[in-house]
Each structure stands twice: as C-alpha cells, then as structure tokens.
Design a protein around this motif. Structure first.
Motif, mmCIF file in Angstrom:
data_model
loop_
_atom_site.group_PDB
_atom_site.id
_atom_site.type_symbol
_atom_site.label_atom_id
_atom_site.label_comp_id
_atom_site.label_asym_id
_atom_site.label_seq_id
_atom_site.Cartn_x
_atom_site.Cartn_y
_atom_site.Cartn_z
ATOM 1 N N GLY A 1 15.544 -15.812 66.946
ATOM 2 C CA GLY A 1 16.141 -17.143 66.925
ATOM 3 C C GLY A 1 15.148 -18.260 66.664
ATOM 4 O O GLY A 1 15.493 -19.438 66.789
ATOM 5 N N ILE A 2 13.916 -17.911 66.320
ATOM 6 C CA ILE A 2 12.921 -18.948 66.009
ATOM 7 C C ILE A 2 13.311 -19.611 64.693
ATOM 8 O O ILE A 2 13.628 -18.926 63.713
ATOM 9 N N ASP A 3 13.297 -20.941 64.684
ATOM 10 C CA ASP A 3 13.728 -21.668 63.492
ATOM 11 C C ASP A 3 12.673 -21.550 62.394
ATOM 12 O O ASP A 3 11.535 -21.984 62.567
ATOM 13 N N LEU A 4 13.068 -20.963 61.274
ATOM 14 C CA LEU A 4 12.146 -20.839 60.135
ATOM 15 C C LEU A 4 12.603 -21.831 59.070
ATOM 16 O O LEU A 4 13.691 -21.697 58.520
ATOM 17 N N TYR A 5 11.751 -22.792 58.800
ATOM 18 C CA TYR A 5 12.122 -23.870 57.881
ATOM 19 C C TYR A 5 12.087 -23.395 56.422
ATOM 20 O O TYR A 5 11.139 -22.738 55.982
ATOM 21 N N VAL A 6 13.121 -23.743 55.686
ATOM 22 C CA VAL A 6 13.140 -23.525 54.225
ATOM 23 C C VAL A 6 13.545 -24.849 53.598
ATOM 24 O O VAL A 6 14.575 -25.421 53.974
ATOM 25 N N ARG A 7 12.750 -25.321 52.672
ATOM 26 C CA ARG A 7 13.046 -26.633 52.077
ATOM 27 C C ARG A 7 14.350 -26.575 51.261
ATOM 28 O O ARG A 7 14.715 -25.508 50.736
ATOM 29 N N PRO A 8 15.054 -27.710 51.154
ATOM 30 C CA PRO A 8 16.326 -27.712 50.413
ATOM 31 C C PRO A 8 16.129 -27.365 48.940
ATOM 32 O O PRO A 8 15.123 -27.746 48.334
ATOM 33 N N LEU A 9 17.104 -26.637 48.391
ATOM 34 C CA LEU A 9 17.079 -26.292 46.967
ATOM 35 C C LEU A 9 18.326 -26.919 46.339
ATOM 36 O O LEU A 9 19.451 -26.550 46.692
ATOM 37 N N ALA A 10 18.110 -27.849 45.419
ATOM 38 C CA ALA A 10 19.230 -28.621 44.853
ATOM 39 C C ALA A 10 20.292 -27.711 44.237
ATOM 40 O O ALA A 10 21.489 -27.896 44.458
ATOM 41 N N GLY A 11 19.860 -26.728 43.476
ATOM 42 C CA GLY A 11 20.799 -25.829 42.779
ATOM 43 C C GLY A 11 21.686 -25.074 43.740
ATOM 44 O O GLY A 11 22.879 -24.870 43.480
ATOM 45 N N ILE A 12 21.120 -24.671 44.863
ATOM 46 C CA ILE A 12 21.873 -23.882 45.830
ATOM 47 C C ILE A 12 22.856 -24.757 46.593
ATOM 48 O O ILE A 12 24.000 -24.361 46.845
ATOM 49 N N GLU A 13 22.418 -25.963 46.920
ATOM 50 C CA GLU A 13 23.319 -26.860 47.647
ATOM 51 C C GLU A 13 24.527 -27.228 46.784
ATOM 52 O O GLU A 13 25.591 -27.567 47.302
ATOM 53 N N ALA A 14 24.332 -27.116 45.459
ATOM 54 C CA ALA A 14 25.424 -27.474 44.550
ATOM 55 C C ALA A 14 26.490 -26.388 44.483
ATOM 56 O O ALA A 14 27.608 -26.654 44.023
ATOM 57 N N ILE A 15 26.160 -25.174 44.935
ATOM 58 C CA ILE A 15 27.120 -24.073 44.793
ATOM 59 C C ILE A 15 28.396 -24.344 45.597
ATOM 60 O O ILE A 15 29.511 -24.235 45.068
ATOM 61 N N ASP A 16 28.234 -24.741 46.861
ATOM 62 C CA ASP A 16 29.408 -25.009 47.700
ATOM 63 C C ASP A 16 30.266 -26.114 47.085
ATOM 64 O O ASP A 16 31.501 -26.030 47.043
ATOM 65 N N GLU A 17 29.554 -27.145 46.603
ATOM 66 C CA GLU A 17 30.244 -28.280 45.973
ATOM 67 C C GLU A 17 31.030 -27.798 44.732
ATOM 68 O O GLU A 17 32.171 -28.205 44.516
ATOM 69 N N ALA A 18 30.416 -26.911 43.964
ATOM 70 C CA ALA A 18 31.041 -26.415 42.735
ATOM 71 C C ALA A 18 32.263 -25.557 43.054
ATOM 72 O O ALA A 18 33.269 -25.610 42.327
ATOM 73 N N ILE A 19 32.198 -24.793 44.151
ATOM 74 C CA ILE A 19 33.357 -23.975 44.538
ATOM 75 C C ILE A 19 34.511 -24.895 44.963
ATOM 76 O O ILE A 19 35.676 -24.681 44.605
ATOM 77 N N GLY A 20 34.127 -25.954 45.685
ATOM 78 C CA GLY A 20 35.139 -26.934 46.093
ATOM 79 C C GLY A 20 35.800 -27.573 44.892
ATOM 80 O O GLY A 20 37.028 -27.748 44.862
#
Lengths: 410, 225
Positions: free
Chosen positions: A181-200
């Motif tokens: 459960g240790i929080d492992l940071y991953v920086r935001p990726l624009a292309g990936i964040e767009a996937i949910d939006e594109a499905i919507g």
C-alpha cells in the motif's frame, strides 16, 4: 693469286666468326626456369569446440606458414578441410573454408542438417590446413580428433543476465512495496488521461470505439503492453455500455484480445453484453489489413480510434483515415520510425516507453506499478552509469572503458 | 526490336491497373470500387497466408517431424513434437463453450515464452547497445571538422546531452518541474528533431512508391498502345 685466295678465305672466316659472335650476343641466354616451390605448411594446428554455441562449431587455429608475409612470401590464402577420419582419401576431405593470408583462425560452423557441410555434434572430426600459393599448395598440417558440444550457458550474454537480475530484484521489491500500500508516484500522462474522456465522448455520440493492436505478434512487447490497456478500455466500454471494434492482424493476438475484452466485460459486471464478433481476425498481411481497417473507419465512423501496439508503414494510412472520419485519435508505439506519423495525425501520442507506462498508470495495479517503477530505476542506473563512464573517459583521456564492452565476458 | 506483350500479360496488367485505380478512388471517398478492391485483397491475402502457413509452418515444423515426408506413415524418432501438436489442438477448444478454458493454457505458455525471449533481447538492444553507443561509440574528436564545419567533438556532446535529457523525459517517477522539467523539455525537443528527420526521410520513401505506381500505369498505357 694463291695468297690472294688465302687472304680472302681468312677475311671471310673472320666475318663469319664475327657474325656468329654478334648473333650469340643478341640472343637471350637459354633459361633453365626454376620450378615454383610450394609454400611451407602452417604449423601447430589446434582444434577447439566453439564456445557459446548450439554444438555445431569448431574453432581451428594455426601458426602462420613461414612463407606468409616472410620467407619466400608466396602464401595467398589458407584452405581448411574437414573429414571424419584421418586416413580418409583426399576426395572425402571437405573444403569448409578459405581465409586470406595472415589469418590464424577459422570458425567452422554449420547448423543446417541438410547442408552438405553440416557439422555433426559429438562426432570425431579431423582437420587439415593447407597454405595456398600461386598454383601451388603446401603439404597439409593436420590435427584431430575434436568433437563439437552444445553449451548450456552463453557467456557472451553475461551483461544481459546481470541487468536482467538487477531488473528482477527491483521489480520484486517495488511490487512488494505496491502491495503493502505504499504510494508509488507516477507522473500524469496526457495521452492516457484522454482515454477515459474519449470513451465518454463515444458514449455521448452513440458511436463505437475502434481499438487497433497493430500488426505485431502476441510476443512483441508493444502488443503485450497494448493488451493491458485493452483490458482497461474494455472494462470502461462495458461500464458506459458503448460498443467497441477490435480488428486483429494475427490469429493468436485475436484469441488473446477476445479473452481480454471478455474479462473486461465480466469485471464490469456485464458479461452478457460482450459480443465475440467485436474482436475479429482480418488478415495477417500488412496492407490488406490496412485496407480493411480503413474501410471500417469510413463506414462505422468511430468516435474514438485507439492505436496502441506495434506499427509499421500502416501508421500514417490508418491515422489519416481516422482524421477524415473525424475521430478522436490516441496512438502509441515503441517503433521510433512510426512515431512522427502518429504525432502529426493523432490528438494524443504515447511515445515509446509511455506505452509501457500506460497500463500501470491506468490500472494502478501493484504488479504493473511495481514493474514500471523498476523500469524507472533501471533507467536511473543506466543514466548514472553513462555519466560516470563518460566522466571516466574524459578524465583518463584513454579508452579504458571500451574493453569491458568488447571483450568476451569470460 | 520492340517486343509485343502477350494477350495474357495485357489482361493481367489491366486488372492490376484497374485495382490500383479502385484503391486510389479512396482519396475521393468510400465507394463500391474501393470496397470491391478491399474485399478482394483481404480475401486473396487470407487464402495466400493460409497456404503459406501450411507449407512453411504446419508441414515443415510439425508434420514432417511426426510423419514420413509426403506420407501419413508415422515416425517415432521425434515423438516430442506431439507436445506442440497437442497445444495447437487445444486452441481449437475455443469453439466449445464447455472446454474453451483449455485454450488458455497454450496461450499462457505462448505469452510466457514470448516474454522470456523478448526481455533479454530488449535489454540488449534497447539498454546495453544504447549505453555502449553513447559511451564508447563517440570519439569526442575536437580536431576533425564535422557537420556545418563545427568540430565533431561538439556534435558528440550534443548527442550525449540529447540522450541524457531524453532519458530524463522518460523517467515517470518524478514530476517534470524546475530543473528536472527543463531537462525533460530539452529531451522532448531532441525527440521532436529526430521525429522531424524521420518524417522527411519516410515521406521521401513513400513518394518513391507513388512514382513506382505511376510508372506502372504509364507502362500499361504503352502496352495498350
């Protein structure tokens, strides 16, 4: 009168003698051409099983003939012969290779079973090395027997092994951290964040989502990375109750994709809405596949096109058609030569390793997140190593670092 | 002496050119000609691929090891080839709802083996070769004139800085802010310069393909004339 005749006779005799002497002087002397001698044979032939191979290679080494670059300097090349018996007649000694003068070793390797020079493993073999001059050959220098063996360990792959072990240790460590459960940071990726939006967007428009896995096989890393994103997309598609089309270029990829999409629908609690025909095989050939997918894009007019996986020349053809159809396009590949086309024709592009990171970023599953973190730390190690080695090179001014890269590791 | 093409050559070349025009018609919009060419090329390629797979994979890599070549007489010296044959047959269970779970085993094996092969290869090609190329491959020679008359050593430094900044861009564990963000930005600029060069190079290659097709049309026209 008698004296005159005598004097004339003497003069004539003198002239003739002079003429004969002169003729003899202009004629080239009759040559007794010396016979061309064959070069001295090479010495000390040593045979050894070729290391790091599958057992069909012998390393032949010898000392140069005394007439190679020295002595009479008559050697042009060396012929290497192989036979199954030292007493085999000349016709059974097979010429397995020829090397130029000054060469002291030859790797006799032949793996193909049907090849005439096939080198059998675990069989006594005998070798001859002959120095070859202009139309002459030395007596052969012989050696044997020797046997070829297959090696379990390829020592030339030591660097890969070391890096794979380091990567494995890092992966296990980070997966365990993620599981705790240790929080492992991953920086935001624009292309990936767009996937949910594109499905919507697709849901709002009532149009399907086209997911293209590329033309790679199921063994390509890019295809494997794409599978994990496909699972996530399928789950979202099932949740939003929209539809998706997955045309495949490889039958095995299609089978795996069907399983993944089916699992995605099941995870979303809607296994009944999964249509097996939505994931289908087109053809395994590149351009017919492109022609078919382009036709689908124009006829179905999908709201969103997702191209993730291994792509070659078809990247621009697909992406351009997607633009014509007015779809939102998200692409990603590890093929550097195709990225420029996706960059110019798609709304979002995952560059190279971002594709591998996408699945971890989307799912936040410990297994994927831990692997992504391990990749990052391996990159950091490579970065530090690169800077340190370059600094060492600049400081010492010598090429001290090239040896570990060039030399056989054992 | 000018050679006259046979009737057969003329017909098949005409068919080829007709299909070329059918595919080019896609530039206007989707239409029945394009659909016809699309379905034809997909059908032909699937048929071709099936035959190719039979001869180059199924027969060569499996059947010839289990049976005497060209016959159905079994061979017993390479019986272990039955294992991949069974794994292949297991894939067919997908057609049965009851037994389709069996097909997951060959798939899992295939993916596992593929990953096992791919990881060391990727490690060598994408990590070690790159490391070697950057560290050993560059000469840092300041006496030789390179691109634009600038010493080659300068361009080698550019390569090193570009490589390091690109690596920083692909580091996902740290946000792109401050100096780190600046280095990442330099990395993405380096990548875009590389992409631009690749784009131009590939477009030139595509233009040559187009020229080849136009020449084919020209040759066909001459053939008819």
């Amino acid at each position: 009168m008698k004296h005159i005749k005598l004097i004339l006779f003497i003069c004539l005799s003198l002239c003739l003698t002079q003429a004969i002497v002169a003729q003899t002087a202009t004629d080239p002397p009759a040559e007794t051409a010396p016979a061309v001698q064959p070069p001295a044979p090479p010495g000390n032939v040593i045979l050894k099983d070729l290391p790091n191979d599958e057992g069909h290679g012998i390393l032949v080494r010898w000392d140069l003939s005394p007439d190679d670059g020295a002595g009479r300097n008559t050697v042009i090349s060396y012929d290497i012969y192989r036979a199954l018996s030292p007493s085999a007649p000349d016709s059974l000694w097979m010429n397995v290779g020829t090397v130029v003068l000054g060469t002291k070793r030859y790797s006799d390797k032949s793996v193909e079973k049907d090849a005439p020079d096939f080198l059998p493993k675990k069989t006594d073999l005998y070798y001859r090395v002959v120095a070859v001059g202009a139309g002459v050959r030395s007596t052969p220098a012989s050696a044997g027997p020797v046997q070829a063996y297959d090696n379990w360990f390829n020592s030339m792959k030591m660097p890969e092994l070391i890096f794979c072990i380091v990567f494995l240790i890092l992966t296990v460590r980070f997966i365990n951290m993620a599981k705790r459960g240790i929080d492992l940071y991953v920086r935001p990726l624009a292309g990936i964040e767009a996937i949910d939006e594109a499905i919507g967007r697709a849901t709002e428009m009532g149009k399907p989502i086209l997911y293209v896995l590329g033309i790679g096989t199921a063994g390509d890393i890019a295809t494997i990375a794409s599978f994990t994103v496909l699972g996530r997309v399928a789950r979202k598609v099932a949740e939003y109750q929209t539809s998706m089309i997955v045309p495949c270029c490889d039958p095995v990829v299609m089978t795996i994709a069907q399983e993944i999409v089916k699992t995605g629908y099941a995870d979303a609690g809607r296994p009944d809405t999964f249509k097996e025909d939505s994931v289908y095989y087109v053809t395994s050939q590149q351009f017919p596949y492109v022609a078919a997918v382009n036709g689908t894009i124009l006829r179905e007019k999908p709201a969103t096109n997702i191209y993730l996986g291994y792509f070659a020349a078809e990247s621009l053809l697909l992406a351009e058609t997607g633009v014509l159809a007015g779809s939102i396009q998200i692409a990603g590949t590890d093929q550097v030569s195709q990225l420029p086309f996706f960059v110019v024709a798609c709304d979002y592009t995952l560059l190279g390793e971002e594709l591998y990171a996408a699945s971890a970023y989307l799912g936040r599953e410990p297994l994927l997140l831990g692997t992504l973190k391990a990749q990052d730390y391996l990159k950091a190690i490579v970065l530090v190593l690169m800077v340190a080695l370059l600094a060492l090179r600049v400081i010492t001014g010598a090429d001290v670092i090239s040896k570990p890269f060039d030399a056989p590791w054992w | 002496m000018e050679q006259t093409a046979s009737m057969s050559t003329q017909i098949w070349t005409t068919v080829g050119i007709f299909l070329t025009f059918c595919l080019f018609s896609f530039l206007y919009k989707d239409n029945p000609f394009y659909k016809f060419a699309e379905h034809l090329v997909v059908g032909v390629s699937v048929g071709y691929w099936a035959i190719l797979l039979y001869y180059t994979n199924l027969r060569q890599n499996l059947l010839d090891h289990l049976f005497q070549p060209g016959t159905w007489t079994p061979k017993f010296d390479e019986l272990y080839y039955i294992i991949p044959a069974l794994l292949g047959i297991a894939m067919w269970t997908r057609f049965s709802k009851k037994y389709s779970w069996i097909s997951r085993y060959p798939l899992a094996l295939f993916l596992g083996i593929s990953s096992g092969i791919a990881i060391p290869v990727t490690m060598k090609n994408n990590v070690l070769s790159q490391l070697r190329g950057t560290v050993v491959g560059l000469g840092f020679d300041w006496s030789t004139s390179g691109f634009l008359g600038v010493p080659q050593g300068f361009w080698d430094v550019v390569v090193v800085v570009g490589t390091i900044s690109s690596l920083i861009y692909f580091f996902f564990s740290k946000e792109h802010k401050g100096a780190w963000g600046g280095a990442a930005k330099l990395g993405i600029y380096t990548l875009m310069i590389g992409f631009g060069a690749t784009f131009g190079y590939t477009v030139m290659a595509r233009i040559s393909l187009l020229i080849g097709r136009i020449q084919a049309i020209q040759d066909w026209w001459k053939l008819l004339g």
